[in-house]
Design a protein around this motif. Sequence first.
Motif, PDB file in Angstrom:
ATOM      1  N   LEU A 132       0.859  -1.184   0.000  1.00  0.00           N
ATOM      2  CA  LEU A 132       0.000   0.000   0.000  1.00  0.00           C
ATOM      3  C   LEU A 132       0.899   1.239   0.000  1.00  0.00           C
ATOM      4  O   LEU A 132       1.917   1.272   0.689  1.00  0.00           O
ATOM      5  CB  LEU A 132      -0.879   0.030   1.259  1.00  0.00           C
ATOM      6  N   THR A 133       0.523   2.225  -0.792  1.00  0.00           N
ATOM      7  CA  THR A 133       1.272   3.487  -0.765  1.00  0.00           C
ATOM      8  C   THR A 133       0.895   4.227   0.528  1.00  0.00           C
ATOM      9  O   THR A 133      -0.120   3.877   1.165  1.00  0.00           O
ATOM     10  CB  THR A 133       0.893   4.381  -1.959  1.00  0.00           C
ATOM     11  N   PRO A 134       1.645   5.234   0.912  1.00  0.00           N
ATOM     12  CA  PRO A 134       1.289   5.970   2.130  1.00  0.00           C
ATOM     13  C   PRO A 134      -0.163   6.461   2.103  1.00  0.00           C
ATOM     14  O   PRO A 134      -0.867   6.361   3.106  1.00  0.00           O
ATOM     15  CB  PRO A 134       2.278   7.143   2.139  1.00  0.00           C
ATOM     16  N   ASP A 135      -0.610   6.941   0.952  1.00  0.00           N
ATOM     17  CA  ASP A 135      -1.996   7.424   0.863  1.00  0.00           C
ATOM     18  C   ASP A 135      -2.996   6.301   1.058  1.00  0.00           C
ATOM     19  O   ASP A 135      -3.991   6.442   1.771  1.00  0.00           O
ATOM     20  CB  ASP A 135      -2.243   8.086  -0.504  1.00  0.00           C
ATOM     21  N   GLU A 136      -2.710   5.182   0.411  1.00  0.00           N
ATOM     22  CA  GLU A 136      -3.630   4.034   0.543  1.00  0.00           C
ATOM     23  C   GLU A 136      -3.661   3.530   1.979  1.00  0.00           C
ATOM     24  O   GLU A 136      -4.704   3.151   2.505  1.00  0.00           O
ATOM     25  CB  GLU A 136      -3.179   2.900  -0.391  1.00  0.00           C
ATOM     26  N   MET A 137      -2.500   3.543   2.606  1.00  0.00           N
ATOM     27  CA  MET A 137      -2.443   3.061   3.985  1.00  0.00           C
ATOM     28  C   MET A 137      -3.306   3.942   4.891  1.00  0.00           C
ATOM     29  O   MET A 137      -4.024   3.456   5.748  1.00  0.00           O
ATOM     30  CB  MET A 137      -1.003   3.053   4.471  1.00  0.00           C
ATOM     31  N   ARG A 138      -3.206   5.234   4.640  1.00  0.00           N
ATOM     32  CA  ARG A 138      -4.016   6.180   5.423  1.00  0.00           C
ATOM     33  C   ARG A 138      -5.500   5.896   5.199  1.00  0.00           C
ATOM     34  O   ARG A 138      -6.290   5.838   6.142  1.00  0.00           O
ATOM     35  CB  ARG A 138      -3.673   7.618   5.013  1.00  0.00           C
ATOM     36  N   ALA A 139      -5.867   5.670   3.952  1.00  0.00           N
ATOM     37  CA  ALA A 139      -7.274   5.423   3.624  1.00  0.00           C
ATOM     38  C   ALA A 139      -7.767   4.107   4.241  1.00  0.00           C
ATOM     39  O   ALA A 139      -8.956   3.945   4.512  1.00  0.00           O
ATOM     40  CB  ALA A 139      -7.451   5.401   2.106  1.00  0.00           C
ATOM     41  N   ASN A 140      -6.832   3.189   4.471  1.00  0.00           N
ATOM     42  CA  ASN A 140      -7.214   1.874   5.013  1.00  0.00           C
ATOM     43  C   ASN A 140      -6.940   1.729   6.505  1.00  0.00           C
ATOM     44  O   ASN A 140      -6.883   0.632   7.029  1.00  0.00           O
ATOM     45  CB  ASN A 140      -6.468   0.767   4.272  1.00  0.00           C
ATOM     46  N   ARG A 141      -6.744   2.872   7.164  1.00  0.00           N
ATOM     47  CA  ARG A 141      -6.356   2.834   8.577  1.00  0.00           C
ATOM     48  C   ARG A 141      -7.510   2.441   9.491  1.00  0.00           C
ATOM     49  O   ARG A 141      -7.327   2.027  10.627  1.00  0.00           O
ATOM     50  CB  ARG A 141      -5.826   4.216   8.967  1.00  0.00           C
ATOM     51  N   GLY A 142      -8.757   2.638   8.976  1.00  0.00           N
ATOM     52  CA  GLY A 142      -9.920   2.348   9.793  1.00  0.00           C
ATOM     53  C   GLY A 142     -10.171   3.435  10.804  1.00  0.00           C
ATOM     54  O   GLY A 142      -9.536   4.486  10.771  1.00  0.00           O
ATOM     55  N   ASP A 143     -11.124   3.200  11.715  1.00  0.00           N
ATOM     56  CA  ASP A 143     -11.350   4.147  12.807  1.00  0.00           C
ATOM     57  C   ASP A 143     -11.630   3.351  14.066  1.00  0.00           C
ATOM     58  O   ASP A 143     -11.423   2.134  14.090  1.00  0.00           O
ATOM     59  CB  ASP A 143     -12.473   5.124  12.463  1.00  0.00           C
ATOM     60  N   LEU A 144     -12.130   4.026  15.084  1.00  0.00           N
ATOM     61  CA  LEU A 144     -12.281   3.341  16.374  1.00  0.00           C
ATOM     62  C   LEU A 144     -13.121   2.069  16.269  1.00  0.00           C
ATOM     63  O   LEU A 144     -12.876   1.085  16.961  1.00  0.00           O
ATOM     64  CB  LEU A 144     -12.889   4.288  17.404  1.00  0.00           C
ATOM     65  N   THR A 145     -14.135   2.091  15.362  1.00  0.00           N
ATOM     66  CA  THR A 145     -15.019   0.924  15.270  1.00  0.00           C
ATOM     67  C   THR A 145     -14.695   0.020  14.082  1.00  0.00           C
ATOM     68  O   THR A 145     -15.143  -1.120  14.031  1.00  0.00           O
ATOM     69  CB  THR A 145     -16.496   1.380  15.166  1.00  0.00           C
ATOM     70  N   THR A 146     -13.917   0.547  13.139  1.00  0.00           N
ATOM     71  CA  THR A 146     -13.570  -0.248  11.960  1.00  0.00           C
ATOM     72  C   THR A 146     -12.082  -0.579  11.966  1.00  0.00           C
ATOM     73  O   THR A 146     -11.263   0.324  12.109  1.00  0.00           O
ATOM     74  CB  THR A 146     -13.835   0.550  10.660  1.00  0.00           C
ATOM     75  N   PRO A 147     -11.723  -1.832  11.828  1.00  0.00           N
ATOM     76  CA  PRO A 147     -10.306  -2.192  11.793  1.00  0.00           C
ATOM     77  C   PRO A 147      -9.627  -1.684  10.522  1.00  0.00           C
ATOM     78  O   PRO A 147     -10.287  -1.395   9.527  1.00  0.00           O
ATOM     79  CB  PRO A 147     -10.304  -3.721  11.796  1.00  0.00           C
ATOM     80  N   ALA A 148      -8.312  -1.607  10.562  1.00  0.00           N
ATOM     81  CA  ALA A 148      -7.536  -1.284   9.369  1.00  0.00           C
ATOM     82  C   ALA A 148      -7.532  -2.513   8.462  1.00  0.00           C
ATOM     83  O   ALA A 148      -7.877  -3.608   8.887  1.00  0.00           O
ATOM     84  CB  ALA A 148      -6.118  -0.911   9.765  1.00  0.00           C
ATOM     85  N   THR A 149      -7.136  -2.311   7.204  1.00  0.00           N
ATOM     86  CA  THR A 149      -7.042  -3.466   6.304  1.00  0.00           C
ATOM     87  C   THR A 149      -5.766  -3.368   5.472  1.00  0.00           C
ATOM     88  O   THR A 149      -5.266  -2.272   5.204  1.00  0.00           O
ATOM     89  CB  THR A 149      -8.230  -3.508   5.314  1.00  0.00           C
ATOM     90  N   SER A 150      -5.255  -4.529   5.105  1.00  0.00           N
ATOM     91  CA  SER A 150      -4.186  -4.592   4.112  1.00  0.00           C
ATOM     92  C   SER A 150      -4.327  -5.903   3.364  1.00  0.00           C
ATOM     93  O   SER A 150      -4.372  -6.963   3.977  1.00  0.00           O
ATOM     94  CB  SER A 150      -2.803  -4.540   4.763  1.00  0.00           C
ATOM     95  N   PRO A 151      -4.415  -5.820   2.026  1.00  0.00           N
ATOM     96  CA  PRO A 151      -4.570  -7.054   1.235  1.00  0.00           C
ATOM     97  C   PRO A 151      -3.304  -7.911   1.241  1.00  0.00           C
ATOM     98  O   PRO A 151      -3.325  -9.033   0.746  1.00  0.00           O
ATOM     99  CB  PRO A 151      -4.868  -6.524  -0.172  1.00  0.00           C
ATOM    100  N   TYR A 152      -2.214  -7.388   1.778  1.00  0.00           N
ATOM    101  CA  TYR A 152      -0.932  -8.114   1.725  1.00  0.00           C
ATOM    102  C   TYR A 152      -0.607  -8.862   3.003  1.00  0.00           C
ATOM    103  O   TYR A 152       0.410  -9.515   3.123  1.00  0.00           O
ATOM    104  CB  TYR A 152       0.200  -7.127   1.407  1.00  0.00           C
ATOM    105  N   ARG A 153      -1.509  -8.725   3.979  1.00  0.00           N
ATOM    106  CA  ARG A 153      -1.238  -9.215   5.316  1.00  0.00           C
ATOM    107  C   ARG A 153      -0.950 -10.719   5.351  1.00  0.00           C
ATOM    108  O   ARG A 153      -0.126 -11.185   6.139  1.00  0.00           O
ATOM    109  CB  ARG A 153      -2.455  -8.926   6.187  1.00  0.00           C
ATOM    110  N   ASP A 154      -1.642 -11.452   4.526  1.00  0.00           N
ATOM    111  CA  ASP A 154      -1.502 -12.909   4.617  1.00  0.00           C
ATOM    112  C   ASP A 154      -0.622 -13.501   3.530  1.00  0.00           C
ATOM    113  O   ASP A 154      -0.694 -14.700   3.241  1.00  0.00           O
ATOM    114  CB  ASP A 154      -2.894 -13.568   4.620  1.00  0.00           C
ATOM    115  N   ARG A 155       0.241 -12.661   2.963  1.00  0.00           N
ATOM    116  CA  ARG A 155       1.116 -13.212   1.921  1.00  0.00           C
ATOM    117  C   ARG A 155       2.103 -14.182   2.569  1.00  0.00           C
ATOM    118  O   ARG A 155       2.479 -14.043   3.733  1.00  0.00           O
ATOM    119  CB  ARG A 155       1.808 -12.093   1.156  1.00  0.00           C
ATOM    120  N   PRO A 156       2.536 -15.189   1.828  1.00  0.00           N
ATOM    121  CA  PRO A 156       3.413 -16.217   2.394  1.00  0.00           C
ATOM    122  C   PRO A 156       4.729 -15.625   2.908  1.00  0.00           C
ATOM    123  O   PRO A 156       5.230 -14.631   2.357  1.00  0.00           O
ATOM    124  CB  PRO A 156       3.687 -17.153   1.219  1.00  0.00           C
ATOM    125  N   VAL A 157       5.263 -16.239   3.932  1.00  0.00           N
ATOM    126  CA  VAL A 157       6.515 -15.807   4.546  1.00  0.00           C
ATOM    127  C   VAL A 157       7.626 -15.699   3.493  1.00  0.00           C
ATOM    128  O   VAL A 157       8.348 -14.711   3.425  1.00  0.00           O
ATOM    129  CB  VAL A 157       6.925 -16.794   5.664  1.00  0.00           C
TER     130      VAL A 157
END
Length: 560
Positions: A132-157
């Motif tokens: 995620l670019t810095p802008d995308e990361m900001r947009a996906n940060r979530g808020d107090l009731t919504t979690p953040a997201t990243s589509p790359y979180r579960d990529r293989p080790v």
Amino acid sequence: MSEEIKAAENTGSNFIENFIKEDIAEGGKYEGKKIHTRFPPEPNGYMHIGHAKAICIDFGMAEKFGGICNLRMDDTNPTKEDVEYIDAIKEDISWLGFHWDDRFYFASEYFEQMYEYAVELIKKGLAYVCELTPDEMRANRGDLTTPATSPYRDRPVEESLDLFERMKNGEFEEGSKTLRAKIDLASGNFNMRDPVIYRINKIPHHRTGTDWCIYPMYDFAHPIEDAIEGITHSLCTLEFEAHRPLYDWVIDNITAPAKPRQIEFARLGINNTVMSKRRLRLLVEENHVNGWDDPRMPTLCGLRRRGYTPASIRNFCEKIGVSKTNSVVEYSFLEHCLRDDLNMNAKRVMCVLEPVKLVITNYPEGQTETFEVENNPNKEEDGMRTITFGREVWIEANDFLEEKVKGYNRFYPGNEVRLKSAYIVKCTGCKKDENGRVVEVYAEYDPETRGGDTPDGRKVRGTVHWVNAADCLDAEVRLYDNLFTDPEPDVGDKNFLDYINPESLKVLRNCKIERSVEGAEMPMSYQFMRLGYFCIDKDSTADNLIFNRSVSLKDGYKKK
Ligand code: ATP
Ligand code: MG
């Protein structure tokens, strides 16, 4: 109970001390261990009085518990460091009287280990490369009731390991990839929502050059630096409190060689000044002041040039104490601490800032006599000095008025005044130039009052300082006032540059000072009688004496 605890018990305790005591007590986390702290400045500016507080706490706690304190340049950020700053930081800390011996480090020395720890986290499934670019990361940060997201979180080790290595090898653009710790995207503490721990930055580093193009983030680097150095207590300012869970997470999830404890304390703020290296740098770069050591600056080199002593600053830091609530300390309290020191230790001399000549018309022309006067009434061991007296002496222009004003006890025709330590003289009049300016004041002395006492006990209210016109030195004296007119020039959306005090420096070039200061060298402070405390400026020479007013005599500090 260990010797260290006993030592600390003998003096007042604060909460940091209590935590440390708890840790070194029986059954504590550091039972039987030597306390080890560090002071970790980022070498991107000069140290200011706020840093002095941190220095006194970091070095002071170690001292108090018989431990040691490292000096570490926190230079993990490649953009801003400078050798000039590193030298200045060392000079300032030594000046305050603290020692790091051979324990002087650069955080950049640990880049290789930090990289290895990052790889360890990836292998444990605790870190991943995110695209995620810095802008995308900001947009996906979530808020107090919504979690953040990243589509790359579960990529293989394996994939993260490969990408991270290629990030290191410079294959990707800045901002295109980061390494993130895999913690908790739903955490109420946003610092724990898979924080970025490495970023790509293709700026050369002042020490490692172009060896690296990925740099660790503070929250990842700092606990590792502490652990590598075997720090027991990592003392820092309050803004890191919400980062402590991340600090602990890093330590707990790498094979850390030590488990330091982070403890936070309040930042120091002082009114009528600014306390951020960035802002102070702007003042220097835009020439609002004459360099980092301008005597109006809250930098340690500025305060030193202003005449502050190490004892006065350490005493100030001791007295403001350590707390968990940020607060603003009055500038007058800092001045109060300096005045306390100089009142005990500064030699008294006489200097006339805005001179007008006083002619003692009944004193024989060409005659000189001498007086023995004490150097410091608070310090007998400073002894006596000789001052000379003659027919013409300099007095302050504002110690004369043509007509009596209620409550004014100094020179006006008909009034008796004491020339400090010399004679009682009676003002007889003055001479003015064509513009009506007083150019000479006249008086007659009473030979019976040598030393300044009246033999018949008659009252003389006013006492003024003076300098023998036939035997004195010329001097330049610089008077300082607050650098800012607003008590909080950088609070809210104010632009601190709008509040610079245009009258913060006043230069007097025609001052007259007694000859006894001849040959004095820095650092040297005097009390100019009735005027305040002054020190020799670094630009002062034998032919061109320059003094800075450190602080006035009147204490503006009021206990609340
Ligand atoms: P600045 O905002 O002035 O640039 P900084 O915190 O970025 O300050 P560092 O070089 O990182 O400066 O600071 C070194 C240490 O000094 C840190 O541990 C920091 O917490 C502490 N420190 C900085 N400013 C203050 C302050 N005003 N009061 C107390 N401690 C401070
Ligand atoms: Mg900083």
